[in-house]
Scaffold this motif. Structure first.
Motif, PDB file in Angstrom:
ATOM      1  N   ASP A 155     -43.478 -31.471  50.278  1.00  0.00           N
ATOM      2  CA  ASP A 155     -42.493 -30.768  49.456  1.00  0.00           C
ATOM      3  C   ASP A 155     -42.574 -31.217  48.002  1.00  0.00           C
ATOM      4  O   ASP A 155     -42.550 -30.387  47.075  1.00  0.00           O
ATOM      5  N   LYS A 156     -42.680 -32.519  47.801  1.00  0.00           N
ATOM      6  CA  LYS A 156     -42.757 -33.033  46.430  1.00  0.00           C
ATOM      7  C   LYS A 156     -44.051 -32.592  45.751  1.00  0.00           C
ATOM      8  O   LYS A 156     -44.065 -32.237  44.569  1.00  0.00           O
ATOM      9  N   VAL A 175     -56.525 -28.760  37.187  1.00  0.00           N
ATOM     10  CA  VAL A 175     -55.166 -29.122  37.603  1.00  0.00           C
ATOM     11  C   VAL A 175     -55.131 -30.513  38.225  1.00  0.00           C
ATOM     12  O   VAL A 175     -54.192 -31.282  38.002  1.00  0.00           O
ATOM     13  N   SER A 176     -56.158 -30.860  39.034  1.00  0.00           N
ATOM     14  CA  SER A 176     -56.166 -32.183  39.689  1.00  0.00           C
ATOM     15  C   SER A 176     -56.206 -33.306  38.657  1.00  0.00           C
ATOM     16  O   SER A 176     -55.613 -34.376  38.867  1.00  0.00           O
ATOM     17  N   ARG A 177     -56.883 -33.071  37.530  1.00  0.00           N
ATOM     18  CA  ARG A 177     -56.890 -34.084  36.472  1.00  0.00           C
ATOM     19  C   ARG A 177     -55.488 -34.263  35.881  1.00  0.00           C
ATOM     20  O   ARG A 177     -55.074 -35.387  35.586  1.00  0.00           O
ATOM     21  N   LYS A 178     -54.783 -33.150  35.731  1.00  0.00           N
ATOM     22  CA  LYS A 178     -53.426 -33.242  35.193  1.00  0.00           C
ATOM     23  C   LYS A 178     -52.490 -33.981  36.142  1.00  0.00           C
ATOM     24  O   LYS A 178     -51.570 -34.677  35.705  1.00  0.00           O
ATOM     25  N   MET A 179     -52.723 -33.846  37.466  1.00  0.00           N
ATOM     26  CA  MET A 179     -51.811 -34.436  38.453  1.00  0.00           C
ATOM     27  C   MET A 179     -52.222 -35.845  38.864  1.00  0.00           C
ATOM     28  O   MET A 179     -51.515 -36.483  39.658  1.00  0.00           O
ATOM     29  N   SER A 181     -52.123 -38.791  37.739  1.00  0.00           N
ATOM     30  CA  SER A 181     -51.206 -39.925  37.553  1.00  0.00           C
ATOM     31  C   SER A 181     -49.826 -39.679  38.155  1.00  0.00           C
ATOM     32  O   SER A 181     -48.966 -40.557  38.093  1.00  0.00           O
ATOM     33  N   SER A 182     -49.602 -38.524  38.725  1.00  0.00           N
ATOM     34  CA  SER A 182     -48.284 -38.212  39.290  1.00  0.00           C
ATOM     35  C   SER A 182     -48.122 -38.846  40.660  1.00  0.00           C
ATOM     36  O   SER A 182     -49.006 -38.721  41.515  1.00  0.00           O
ATOM     37  N   PRO A 183     -47.007 -39.546  40.934  1.00  0.00           N
ATOM     38  CA  PRO A 183     -46.808 -40.179  42.250  1.00  0.00           C
ATOM     39  C   PRO A 183     -46.750 -39.154  43.379  1.00  0.00           C
ATOM     40  O   PRO A 183     -47.147 -39.459  44.498  1.00  0.00           O
ATOM     41  N   ASP A 187     -49.131 -39.800  46.561  1.00  0.00           N
ATOM     42  CA  ASP A 187     -48.575 -40.023  47.899  1.00  0.00           C
ATOM     43  C   ASP A 187     -49.134 -39.010  48.892  1.00  0.00           C
ATOM     44  O   ASP A 187     -49.473 -39.369  50.031  1.00  0.00           O
ATOM     45  N   TYR A 188     -49.221 -37.754  48.472  1.00  0.00           N
ATOM     46  CA  TYR A 188     -49.703 -36.748  49.416  1.00  0.00           C
ATOM     47  C   TYR A 188     -51.192 -36.935  49.728  1.00  0.00           C
ATOM     48  O   TYR A 188     -51.617 -36.793  50.884  1.00  0.00           O
ATOM     49  N   VAL A 189     -51.976 -37.252  48.711  1.00  0.00           N
ATOM     50  CA  VAL A 189     -53.408 -37.484  48.950  1.00  0.00           C
ATOM     51  C   VAL A 189     -53.595 -38.692  49.868  1.00  0.00           C
ATOM     52  O   VAL A 189     -54.477 -38.694  50.743  1.00  0.00           O
TER      53      VAL A 189
END
Length: 700
Positions: A155-156, A175-179, A181-183, A187-189
């Motif tokens: 969900d997050k 998009v993956s480069r932008k994400m 550093s996002s927790p 967490d999902y990966v």
């Protein structure tokens, strides 16, 4: 002590992504030979394998355990593939562990990533006793916890993707480069791997694309009825055409490319046209879809309904025109039952019928009024013998209605009695006060039309000649209002005219003046009794009285007239010179009544700041209310006031009119079927015409 392992050509694995994709990762083999080992994970496959006997596997594991036990190292039994586990196999594995000094058992699934970390952490705790004891969770309970954890992480992560990705043309690498550093992404990966993260991204992008296509489709479908209205509005042209044939017809229309675009590749939603936001034309292959066909059928049905509704409106109008029950002024509630039927109600709302009926009533009422006006003109003799104020008594009105009552044109206004009576009173007023304002054809009276025609077409010529018209001092014009009640004004006007020449000229001190009189005996707030009109600008007012009532009428009329001009630019009526005159009643002798009226008149004159003239002596002349000397005195006073106020408006001399080559008197009737322009233009276009100042503004 070191333990020798036979691990030749065994790859070392570092992450879950490496499984099945070994060529994409660094290939590092397990070392061969002696290796320092602190503990063992004894794995038992509890799934139903092909060509494999679980009991044989359990014997092998038992022998392996006996070898490992000699090392005195901690051992943890790991049940693998529990996501496909057989209940008996799991139960037998637990029994085996209990029989071997209560070995700890961890149920795992590498595919589902359940309890993998728990297996290693349990072994680490056995190696390092200083660590807290790890709680071992059964597979299904761990699977439930992990599912909840994955769902929350998903969900997050989906929220993160929806916040970052707004365009369906975004790529995974960008998009993956932008994400990174996002927790939420991390967490999902960690829980599900990069491939599942990419899969969710692609699903989101696909959803965005479908939403974009759907918006475009809705826009095109919303425009399609407008295109049909513009290109094929004629029902006769398409009434029997299918949608396929209508497509061919559309292509032949001159404005086809204004509404449609023909794409080289189809379908349109699989081409780059979906991203061409500047081109809002409808892809023509959209016509082949079912929604477009439904809209075409709806267009056909709409045209058919409109034709039917128009036919019903025409039929209803014809029904109104031919029905003998529809008379002027009849209410809709009374007429409805005679003219309505089921077909009418089926196709049109009652409000539409009421609107048509209202317009029809307006037409027949106007026609009935015109015909009634003609009837009044035909019976002109009925209105000749009325009192001077042109107000018929109830008895006279009864006589008029009795005479006209048998006429159909009178009966036609039976349901409009108030308006019929008003027309009679208006006609009477016109008979006794024939002006543009009281004309039955007002505001399209011929006098008004001619004045407007002359003023609008030839105002420049009039201005050009204005200086010449004002330059002749031989004749001045005096406009005099005579105000009096009960016939006083009209009688005095007749007496003054008797002192004038045949062409209404009056001589004062050897000089000739043109005298225009306006007797007023009614309510001055009505246009017909107004002091000032478009063609009459008063220079003074004679106020006559012979009783308290007539004096009150004079005072009220002056006040009303002054009030009507307050705040207007042309408010010279406030300063209009007034003369108050007490006239004798026939046969009246001087006495207390006369003395009282004189005193009251002097008081009112002081209040109105006007001149008061003593009553005329009796016996001056038969029927005379005022002598010639008093008339001259009043007119001299008006001339002085005009000069002081610079209001003298000189007119062209009589000689100017005597020099013309041709005089034409033209008479037009209100309501004539021809246009006044057609008659007047040949004259007005002449180079030698000029406006006349000796008559009305409709003279040239």
């Amino acid at each position: 002590a070191a333990t020798k392992l036979a691990s030749a050509e065994k790859l070392m694995y570092f992450c879950t992504d490496q499984l099945g994709l070994e060529q994409d990762f660094e290939q590092k083999q397990m070392p061969d030979g002696k290796l320092l080992v602190d503990g063992f994970l004894l794995c038992i496959d509890v799934s139903r394998g092909m060509n494999r006997n679980f009991d044989d596997q359990l014997k092998f594991v038992s022998n392996l355990y006996n070898q490992l036990a000699k090392t005195k190292k901690p051992i943890v039994v790991v049940l693998t593939k529990c996501d496909e586990g057989v209940e008996r196999y799991i139960r037998d594995a637990h029994t085996f562990a209990l029989s071997k000094k209560n070995l700890q058992v961890v149920e795992t699934s590498a595919r589902s990533n359940v309890n993998i970390d728990l297996a290693f952490s349990t072994l680490v705790q056995l190696i390092d006793k200083s660590r807290g004891k790890t709680k071992i969770i059964p597979y299904f309970e761990a699977l439930k916890q992990q599912s909840q954890q994955i769902a929350a992480a998903k969900d997050k992560y989906e929220w993160l993707v929806s916040r970052i990705v707004k365009n369906h043309n975004e790529t995974w690498s960008n998009v993956s480069r932008k994400m990174q550093s996002s927790p939420e992404y991390q967490d999902y990966v960690y829980l599900e791997g990069t491939q599942k993260a990419k899969k969710l991204f692609l699903q989101h992008v696909h959803r965005l694309k479908q939403e974009h296509i759907e918006r475009r489709r809705k826009m095109y479908l919303a425009m399609l009825p407008q295109a049909f209205e513009a290109l094929i509005p004629d029902l006769d042209e398409i009434d029997h055409l299918s949608c396929v044939k209508a497509e061919k017809l559309l292509e032949t229309k001159p404005d086809f490319l204004k509404w449609f675009i023909v794409l080289e590749e189809t379908p349109w939603d699989a081409t780059s046209h979906i991203d061409n936001m500047e081109n809002e034309r409808i892809p023509f292959d959209l016509m082949e879809t079912q929604p477009a066909e439904q809209l075409y059928e709806a267009h056909l049905e709409k045209l058919r309904n409109e034709r039917k509704r128009a036919e019903m409106r025409r039929a209803f109008k014809e029904n109104l025109e031919t029905s003998p029950f529809i008379t002027p002024g009849k209410p809709w509630e009374e007429a409805r039952s005679f003219i309505m039927n089921e077909d009418f109600y089926m196709w049109l709302e009652e409000s539409i019928y009421m609107d048509i009926y209202s317009k029809h009533q307006k037409q027949i009422i106007e026609k009935a009024k015109e015909e009634f006006q003609e009837l009044l003109l035909e019976y002109s003799e009925l209105f000749y013998e009325l009192e001077l104020d042109a107000k018929p008594s109830k008895e006279k009105m009864g006589v008029i209605q009795d005479v006209l009552g048998e006429e159909q044109r009178f009966k036609a206004l039976q349901k409009l009695q108030a308006e019929r009576d008003a027309l009679i009173l208006k006609h009477i007023h016109f008979v006794y006060h024939p002006t543009k304002e009281t004309c039955p054809s007002c505001p399209v009276c011929v006098d008004s039309k001619i004045e407007h025609l002359i003023n609008s077409r030839f105002i420049r010529a009039s201005e050009r000649n204005q200086k010449n018209l004002l330059s002749d001092p031989n004749i001045d014009r005096i406009n005099l209002v005579i105000l009096g009640k009960d016939g006083l004004a009209r009688e005095l006007a007749n007496e003054i005219r008797a002192l004038c020449t045949n062409d209404d000229k009056y001589v004062i001190e050897g000089k000739m003046y043109e005298l225009s009189l306006r007797p007023i005996e009614g309510n001055v707030r009505l246009p017909v009794n107004s002091f000032q009109t478009p063609t009459f600008q008063p220079h003074g007012c004679l106020c006559l009285y012979n009783s308290k009532e007539s004096l009150s009428y004079v005072v009220e009329s002056i006040e009303k007239s002054r009030e009507s001009t307050i705040g207007r630019r042309d408010n010279h009526l406030v300063h209009l010179p007034l003369t108050l005159i007490l006239v004798n009643k026939r046969g009246d002798t001087s006495g207390e009544t006369l003395h009282s009226l004189v005193q009251q008149g002097q008081q009112i004159a002081s209040k109105l700041q006007c001149v008061f003239l003593d009553p005329a002596s009796t016996g001056i002349g038969y029927g005379r209310n005022i002598n010639e000397k008093q008339i001259s005195q009043v007119l001299k006073g008006l001339l002085d006031s005009k000069r002081n106020l610079n209001l003298v408006s000189s007119t062209s001399s009589i000689k100017d009119l005597a020099d013309v080559d041709l005089r034409i008197v033209m008479c037009l009737m209100c309501g004539d079927p021809f246009n006044a322009d057609d008659i007047l233009l040949p004259i007005l276009q002449s180079q030698s015409y000029r406006p006349s100042q000796c008559g009305s503004s409709s003279s040239v």
